[in-house]
Design a protein around this motif. Structure first.
Motif, mmCIF file in Angstrom:
data_model
loop_
_atom_site.group_PDB
_atom_site.id
_atom_site.type_symbol
_atom_site.label_atom_id
_atom_site.label_comp_id
_atom_site.label_asym_id
_atom_site.label_seq_id
_atom_site.Cartn_x
_atom_site.Cartn_y
_atom_site.Cartn_z
ATOM 1 N N PRO A 5 -10.662 -109.130 -56.191
ATOM 2 C CA PRO A 5 -10.667 -108.677 -57.069
ATOM 3 C C PRO A 5 -10.631 -107.231 -58.133
ATOM 4 O O PRO A 5 -10.013 -106.908 -59.025
ATOM 5 C CB PRO A 5 -12.217 -109.732 -57.732
ATOM 6 C CG PRO A 5 -12.477 -109.459 -56.503
ATOM 7 C CD PRO A 5 -11.977 -109.518 -55.477
ATOM 8 N N ARG A 6 -11.063 -106.408 -57.773
ATOM 9 C CA ARG A 6 -10.355 -105.199 -57.898
ATOM 10 C C ARG A 6 -9.566 -104.842 -57.141
ATOM 11 O O ARG A 6 -9.557 -103.060 -57.023
ATOM 12 C CB ARG A 6 -11.971 -104.320 -56.812
ATOM 13 C CG ARG A 6 -13.391 -104.871 -57.451
ATOM 14 C CD ARG A 6 -13.813 -104.397 -56.715
ATOM 15 N NE ARG A 6 -14.325 -103.648 -55.825
ATOM 16 C CZ ARG A 6 -14.926 -104.701 -54.917
ATOM 17 N NH1 ARG A 6 -16.337 -105.867 -55.061
ATOM 18 N NH2 ARG A 6 -15.128 -105.577 -53.307
ATOM 19 N N GLY A 7 -8.574 -105.252 -56.340
ATOM 20 C CA GLY A 7 -7.644 -104.973 -56.303
ATOM 21 C C GLY A 7 -7.324 -104.634 -54.413
ATOM 22 O O GLY A 7 -8.103 -104.490 -53.768
ATOM 23 N N LEU A 8 -6.356 -104.319 -54.052
ATOM 24 C CA LEU A 8 -5.324 -103.967 -52.645
ATOM 25 C C LEU A 8 -6.435 -103.046 -52.028
ATOM 26 O O LEU A 8 -6.922 -103.049 -50.895
ATOM 27 C CB LEU A 8 -4.356 -104.265 -52.100
ATOM 28 C CG LEU A 8 -3.768 -105.747 -53.072
ATOM 29 C CD1 LEU A 8 -2.028 -105.335 -52.617
ATOM 30 C CD2 LEU A 8 -3.941 -106.398 -51.842
ATOM 31 N N LEU A 9 -6.445 -102.103 -53.444
ATOM 32 C CA LEU A 9 -7.197 -100.912 -52.051
ATOM 33 C C LEU A 9 -7.641 -100.368 -53.601
ATOM 34 O O LEU A 9 -8.855 -99.413 -53.278
ATOM 35 C CB LEU A 9 -6.094 -99.444 -52.514
ATOM 36 C CG LEU A 9 -4.374 -100.102 -51.616
ATOM 37 C CD1 LEU A 9 -3.438 -98.811 -52.583
ATOM 38 C CD2 LEU A 9 -4.958 -100.541 -50.531
ATOM 39 N N PHE A 65 -4.582 -99.731 -67.993
ATOM 40 C CA PHE A 65 -6.001 -100.221 -67.735
ATOM 41 C C PHE A 65 -6.864 -99.535 -67.316
ATOM 42 O O PHE A 65 -7.998 -99.483 -67.959
ATOM 43 C CB PHE A 65 -5.534 -102.175 -67.503
ATOM 44 C CG PHE A 65 -6.593 -102.766 -67.737
ATOM 45 C CD1 PHE A 65 -7.231 -102.755 -68.604
ATOM 46 C CD2 PHE A 65 -7.659 -102.797 -66.272
ATOM 47 C CE1 PHE A 65 -8.379 -103.345 -68.872
ATOM 48 C CE2 PHE A 65 -8.543 -103.635 -66.333
ATOM 49 C CZ PHE A 65 -8.806 -103.977 -67.654
ATOM 50 N N GLY A 66 -6.792 -99.173 -65.809
ATOM 51 C CA GLY A 66 -7.173 -98.459 -65.014
ATOM 52 C C GLY A 66 -8.259 -96.891 -66.263
ATOM 53 O O GLY A 66 -9.446 -96.860 -65.414
ATOM 54 N N VAL A 67 -7.635 -96.457 -66.531
ATOM 55 C CA VAL A 67 -7.691 -95.058 -66.984
ATOM 56 C C VAL A 67 -8.715 -95.115 -68.648
ATOM 57 O O VAL A 67 -10.133 -94.916 -68.499
ATOM 58 C CB VAL A 67 -6.854 -93.858 -67.380
ATOM 59 C CG1 VAL A 67 -7.446 -92.830 -68.060
ATOM 60 C CG2 VAL A 67 -7.043 -94.047 -66.005
ATOM 61 N N LEU A 68 -7.872 -96.281 -69.356
ATOM 62 C CA LEU A 68 -7.881 -96.356 -71.066
ATOM 63 C C LEU A 68 -8.661 -97.583 -71.262
ATOM 64 O O LEU A 68 -9.679 -97.322 -72.178
ATOM 65 C CB LEU A 68 -7.143 -96.326 -72.192
ATOM 66 C CG LEU A 68 -6.253 -95.449 -72.155
ATOM 67 C CD1 LEU A 68 -5.562 -93.990 -70.978
ATOM 68 C CD2 LEU A 68 -5.128 -95.328 -73.215
ATOM 69 N N ARG A 69 -9.373 -98.343 -70.496
ATOM 70 C CA ARG A 69 -10.190 -99.422 -70.606
ATOM 71 C C ARG A 69 -8.981 -100.277 -71.616
ATOM 72 O O ARG A 69 -10.289 -100.937 -72.491
ATOM 73 C CB ARG A 69 -10.905 -99.375 -70.437
ATOM 74 C CG ARG A 69 -12.045 -99.066 -68.961
ATOM 75 C CD ARG A 69 -12.065 -100.637 -67.850
ATOM 76 N NE ARG A 69 -12.147 -100.005 -66.979
ATOM 77 C CZ ARG A 69 -12.161 -99.421 -66.226
ATOM 78 N NH1 ARG A 69 -11.046 -98.922 -65.329
ATOM 79 N NH2 ARG A 69 -12.708 -99.425 -65.077
ATOM 80 N N ILE A 70 -7.769 -100.304 -71.990
ATOM 81 C CA ILE A 70 -6.595 -100.742 -72.920
ATOM 82 C C ILE A 70 -6.364 -101.942 -72.138
ATOM 83 O O ILE A 70 -5.211 -101.551 -71.349
ATOM 84 C CB ILE A 70 -6.144 -99.793 -73.964
ATOM 85 C CG1 ILE A 70 -7.028 -99.138 -75.030
ATOM 86 C CG2 ILE A 70 -4.855 -100.834 -74.728
ATOM 87 C CD1 ILE A 70 -7.258 -99.639 -75.895
ATOM 88 N N LEU A 71 -6.830 -103.789 -73.201
ATOM 89 C CA LEU A 71 -5.156 -104.397 -72.677
ATOM 90 C C LEU A 71 -4.120 -104.150 -73.989
ATOM 91 O O LEU A 71 -3.909 -104.685 -74.680
ATOM 92 C CB LEU A 71 -5.905 -105.728 -72.734
ATOM 93 C CG LEU A 71 -7.125 -106.136 -71.960
ATOM 94 C CD1 LEU A 71 -7.593 -107.149 -72.316
ATOM 95 C CD2 LEU A 71 -7.023 -106.353 -70.802
ATOM 96 N N LEU A 76 1.928 -91.715 -69.388
ATOM 97 C CA LEU A 76 2.851 -91.267 -68.732
ATOM 98 C C LEU A 76 3.079 -92.913 -68.159
ATOM 99 O O LEU A 76 3.983 -93.592 -67.086
ATOM 100 C CB LEU A 76 1.513 -91.312 -67.798
ATOM 101 C CG LEU A 76 2.668 -91.352 -66.206
ATOM 102 C CD1 LEU A 76 3.178 -90.303 -65.691
ATOM 103 C CD2 LEU A 76 1.505 -90.058 -64.767
ATOM 104 N N GLY A 77 1.758 -93.763 -68.798
ATOM 105 C CA GLY A 77 2.587 -94.830 -68.830
ATOM 106 C C GLY A 77 3.160 -95.658 -68.669
ATOM 107 O O GLY A 77 3.464 -97.276 -68.445
ATOM 108 N N ALA A 124 -12.704 -90.282 -65.128
ATOM 109 C CA ALA A 124 -11.570 -90.624 -66.479
ATOM 110 C C ALA A 124 -12.501 -92.097 -66.086
ATOM 111 O O ALA A 124 -13.160 -92.995 -66.672
ATOM 112 C CB ALA A 124 -11.128 -90.628 -67.388
ATOM 113 N N THR A 125 -11.492 -93.023 -64.560
ATOM 114 C CA THR A 125 -11.951 -93.919 -64.639
ATOM 115 C C THR A 125 -13.518 -94.855 -63.983
ATOM 116 O O THR A 125 -13.669 -95.676 -64.738
ATOM 117 C CB THR A 125 -10.994 -94.567 -63.727
ATOM 118 O OG1 THR A 125 -11.544 -93.699 -62.494
ATOM 119 C CG2 THR A 125 -9.571 -94.254 -63.986
ATOM 120 N N MET A 126 -14.642 -93.734 -63.648
ATOM 121 C CA MET A 126 -15.547 -93.909 -64.036
ATOM 122 C C MET A 126 -16.649 -93.824 -64.440
ATOM 123 O O MET A 126 -17.052 -94.607 -64.556
ATOM 124 C CB MET A 126 -15.850 -93.133 -62.142
ATOM 125 C CG MET A 126 -14.937 -93.059 -60.980
ATOM 126 S SD MET A 126 -15.048 -91.886 -59.358
ATOM 127 C CE MET A 126 -14.346 -92.475 -58.535
#
Length: 257
Positions: A249-253, A43-49, A213-214, A189-191
């Protein structure tokens, strides 16, 4: 009222119980991490649910069962079953990304959910046709079937193995993402995937590799919740997740995009 609350937390006065539940929570959390790490990366890279991530996890377990069935019960056989499951899901993940998901990267999330939910139904029926509806399991090798003792605590070796495996995977992912050229591409790619493609990086190959990998840690809360409030253990797990989503909401890190 106070006596009732004290009874709920009577276990907290026993250090052995505290240590055992801490290790149990960490091992459960590591298992959840191993399951969710790939989902988070996708989800972080591909933005696919990817609604089908659980179905892929199921297929990996069934592939491991099939490999283990033709090998003797040993550490080598257990390792071969894990490797076979990983290899099988890598091939399936690459095929799913290249033939299906690549077509819906820019589609609304509703379309992504529909497609990946359809995959859940398809993969579920395929699993029933191939492996049947009965339950399957893999025998734990003798080396991991015992218990470790120390500081007055007896703990299953297999749970310690889960903790060590989860930690190793976490370190490996961190090193890959922050210490390799491929990791730099993934974070870029996430940006801004368009800019990354403009710089000459083959984003199609990168996305296929990421999904391949996922193919977060709330287990500590679950372990203590079973002791303090047995009927609310599952609720506490999701309550912890809700608090994290509200506070971070954006995650712990995570950071602002």
């Amino acid at each position: 009222m106070l006596e009732s609350i004290a009874q709920h937390f009577a276990w907290a006065q026993n250090p052995v119980v505290l240590a055992r539940q801490t290790l149990a929570g960490i091992s459960t959390g590591m298992l959840l991490f191993l399951i969710s790490a790939g989902l988070s990366l996708i989800f972080g890279v591909l933005r696919i649910l990817n609604f089908a991530h659980g179905a892929l996890f199921m297929l990996g377990a069934l592939i491991a069962v099939s490999v283990a069935a033709v090998l003797p019960e040993s550490v080598a056989g257990f390792a071969a079953a894990l490797a076979g499951a990983a290899a099988g899901l890598a091939l399936l993940g690459a095929a799913i990304e290249a033939k299906l998901l690549r077509r819906i990267y820019r589609a609304p999330h509703e379309m992504q959910l529909l497609l990946t939910f359809a995959l859940v139904l398809i993969l579920g029926d395929a699993a029933k046709l191939i492996w049947g509806r009965e339950e399957h399991s893999i025998g734990v090798p003798a080396m991991l079937s015992g218990s470790a003792q120390g500081f007055g605590l007896v703990f299953p070796l297999y749970r310690l193995f889960l903790i060590a495996t989860g930690a190793a995977v976490a370190v490996g992912l961190w090193l890959t993402l922050y210490r390799t050229r491929w990791g730099i591409f993934i974070r870029a790619a996430t940006m801004d995937r368009e800019m990354l493609a403009a710089l000459g990086v083959n984003t199609r190959t990168l996305f296929t590799a990421v999904f391949t990998l996922g193919a977060e840690l709330a287990g500590l809360v679950n372990a203590f919740g079973v002791l303090a409030f047995p009927g609310l253990a599952v609720v506490l797990t999701f309550a912890c997740m809700a608090v994290v989503l509200i506070v971070r909401p954006r995650g712990l890190l995570g950071s602002t995009e």
